[in-house]
Design a protein around this motif. Structure first.
Motif, PDB file in Angstrom:
ATOM      1  N   SER A  54       0.825  -1.216   0.000  1.00 47.04           N
ATOM      2  CA  SER A  54       0.000   0.000   0.000  1.00 47.04           C
ATOM      3  C   SER A  54       0.857   1.263   0.000  1.00 47.04           C
ATOM      4  O   SER A  54       1.816   1.374   0.761  1.00 47.04           O
ATOM      5  N   ASP A  55       0.485   2.204  -0.849  1.00 44.97           N
ATOM      6  CA  ASP A  55       1.054   3.547  -0.815  1.00 44.97           C
ATOM      7  C   ASP A  55       0.277   4.300   0.267  1.00 44.97           C
ATOM      8  O   ASP A  55      -0.767   4.886   0.006  1.00 44.97           O
ATOM      9  N   ARG A  67       2.078   5.752  -8.356  1.00 45.73           N
ATOM     10  CA  ARG A  67       3.515   5.856  -8.119  1.00 45.73           C
ATOM     11  C   ARG A  67       4.213   4.508  -8.292  1.00 45.73           C
ATOM     12  O   ARG A  67       5.419   4.458  -8.509  1.00 45.73           O
ATOM     13  N   TRP A  68       3.451   3.439  -8.207  1.00 44.26           N
ATOM     14  CA  TRP A  68       4.048   2.107  -8.346  1.00 44.26           C
ATOM     15  C   TRP A  68       4.189   1.697  -9.807  1.00 44.26           C
ATOM     16  O   TRP A  68       5.202   1.139 -10.205  1.00 44.26           O
ATOM     17  N   ARG A 112       6.805   8.316 -12.906  1.00 44.27           N
ATOM     18  CA  ARG A 112       7.474   7.172 -13.481  1.00 44.27           C
ATOM     19  C   ARG A 112       7.252   5.983 -12.563  1.00 44.27           C
ATOM     20  O   ARG A 112       7.165   6.122 -11.342  1.00 44.27           O
ATOM     21  N   ALA A 113       7.154   4.816 -13.139  1.00 46.38           N
ATOM     22  CA  ALA A 113       6.866   3.630 -12.342  1.00 46.38           C
ATOM     23  C   ALA A 113       8.007   3.328 -11.378  1.00 46.38           C
ATOM     24  O   ALA A 113       9.157   3.154 -11.799  1.00 46.38           O
ATOM     25  N   ALA A 114       7.690   3.268 -10.089  1.00 40.32           N
ATOM     26  CA  ALA A 114       8.697   2.861  -9.108  1.00 40.32           C
ATOM     27  C   ALA A 114       9.105   1.407  -9.329  1.00 40.32           C
ATOM     28  O   ALA A 114      10.239   1.020  -9.050  1.00 40.32           O
ATOM     29  N   VAL A 156      -3.764   5.043 -15.504  1.00 36.64           N
ATOM     30  CA  VAL A 156      -2.863   3.915 -15.256  1.00 36.64           C
ATOM     31  C   VAL A 156      -2.797   3.068 -16.531  1.00 36.64           C
ATOM     32  O   VAL A 156      -3.834   2.734 -17.108  1.00 36.64           O
ATOM     33  N   PRO A 157      -1.612   2.736 -17.010  1.00 32.72           N
ATOM     34  CA  PRO A 157      -1.523   1.966 -18.263  1.00 32.72           C
ATOM     35  C   PRO A 157      -2.157   0.586 -18.116  1.00 32.72           C
ATOM     36  O   PRO A 157      -1.891  -0.122 -17.139  1.00 32.72           O
ATOM     37  N   PRO A 158      -3.006   0.192 -19.064  1.00 36.37           N
ATOM     38  CA  PRO A 158      -3.682  -1.108 -18.942  1.00 36.37           C
ATOM     39  C   PRO A 158      -2.714  -2.278 -18.893  1.00 36.37           C
ATOM     40  O   PRO A 158      -3.001  -3.294 -18.260  1.00 36.37           O
TER      41      PRO A 158
END
Length: 370
Positions: free
Chosen positions: A113-114, A175-176, A191-193, A228-230
């Motif tokens: 969880s963020d 953020r993930w 950017r994707a963490a 969010v990218p599918p």
């Protein structure tokens, strides 16, 4: 509201793992709920046998994230006689590592969880606005961050293969896994963490989020999924074995697309979800919480639901019985099962009458970091 997977796109996303035929779809409406409960018990026993022989993962590590207040009437449904309106729950991330049959290492984060972004869930955002700051600082305790825990474990973000949640209540994944557009509230296009990670999710939940029911709206953050990218998602239908001693099973009820983690360890089989907030909710006859055992006897209930949103009550009850049938007894106290709530009831001075009779606190399996 439009999502990247609207218009049937969710059916075109890739899938993962080896499907399990043993377990039934507990939400099938062509069978009455009592029949589904009977079938769940029988099929769970069969799955226990086949799952145990898949082996065990290399390690399972528990990482505490945050302790926060939660309404007693939600967490212990109708069973509690505690005077405290709020109990405390601790949300924890599980880090599971294994090797595929070809020797490739895998890392799964369950409940990463963020916490910072989770505060903007409508229910918790409203609760925070109505709670004085000094009170909130006393009852909310952050224990660590997802990235901080991974650094301690020596895991790089690009080592992570999969992210998984029992359901997407409160979750903001931007953020993930990144976004496809600028995000005004984050001040950038994140950017994707976790650049390689895919989110394992039940196809039913993705479909349901495209048009939320009023019962669902206080608990989701739909705006956080607009960009969010599918391709960040790996949707599944039902139960899937992911690796040796690691599986995800569909456990509908709490939400339509709820799912649970199942892991086989040196102490036996564990099940983790938020269907219940305490191990004793699966064996309430042994609970010392005020009113719980008496309520279970009076109403002939063998489990106590976590009921902040009861999308389909009978299905959630049946799902917990399925989890109960899969989980082994705890070696610390065999009256309770190896059910590990993803948000576990935690004793607090601010919640008299809500201190658990028994709690796990962690799952430890395999070689742990020094």
């Amino acid at each position: 509201m439009r999502f990247p997977w609207d218009g049937g796109d969710v059916a075109d996303l890739p899938t993962i793992g080896a499907a399990v035929d043993t377990l039934p779809d507990l939400s099938r409406s062509d069978r009455p709920p009592g029949a589904r409960l009977r079938i769940a018990r029988t099929r769970a026993m069969a799955f226990r046998v086949e799952f145990a022989v898949t082996g065990t993962p290399d390690s399972v590590t528990t990482c505490p994230l945050v302790t926060l207040p939660y309404p007693t009437r939600f967490g212990l449904f109708r069973a509690s006689r505690a005077i405290a309106p709020f109990l405390s729950i601790t949300n924890r991330m599980l880090v599971i590592r294994w090797h595929d049959s070809d020797g490739r290492p895998r890392v799964l984060l369950f409940e990463p969880s963020d916490v910072e972004r989770g505060r903007y869930t409508p229910y918790f955002d409203d609760l925070s606005r109505r709670t004085p700051g000094f009170v909130e600082r006393r009852v909310v305790r952050e224990h660590g961050t997802v990235l901080g825990h991974l650094a301690r474990l020596g895991i790089r973000p690009d080592d992570v293969d999969y992210l998984m949640f029992d359901h997407l209540h409160t979750q903001d994944l931007r953020r993930w896994v990144g976004t496809t557009a600028h995000q005004d509230d984050l001040g950038a296009q994140p950017r994707a963490a976790f650049p390689r990670a895919k989110v394992i999710v039940q196809r039913d939940e993705l479909a349901g989020m495209a048009e939320l029911h009023p019962l669902q709206k206080p608990w989701y953050q739909p705006d956080a999924y607009r960009h969010v990218p599918p391709e960040a998602f790996l949707p599944i239908d039902g139960a899937v074995v992911l690796g040796p001693g690691v599986a995800v099973i569909k456990t509908p009820g709490h939400v339509f697309g709820n799912q649970s983690l199942v892991v086989n360890t040196s102490t036996g089989i564990w099940v983790s979800s938020e269907n219940a907030v305490a191990a004793e909710a699966l064996t309430p006859e042994h609970s010392g919480l005020p009113g719980v055992a008496a309520w279970a006897r009076r109403w002939q209930q063998e489990v106590v639901l976590n009921a902040n949103t009861i999308e389909t009550t009978a299905d959630q009850y049946n799902s917990i019985v399925l989890e109960k049938t899969l989980a082994d007894p705890s070696r610390a106290d065999p009256r309770f099962l190896q059910f590990f709530p993803s948000s576990e009831l935690t004793g607090a001075r601010t919640g008299p009458g809500t201190t658990p009779t028994f709690s796990h606190g962690h799952i430890t399996h395999g070689v742990q970091p020094v």
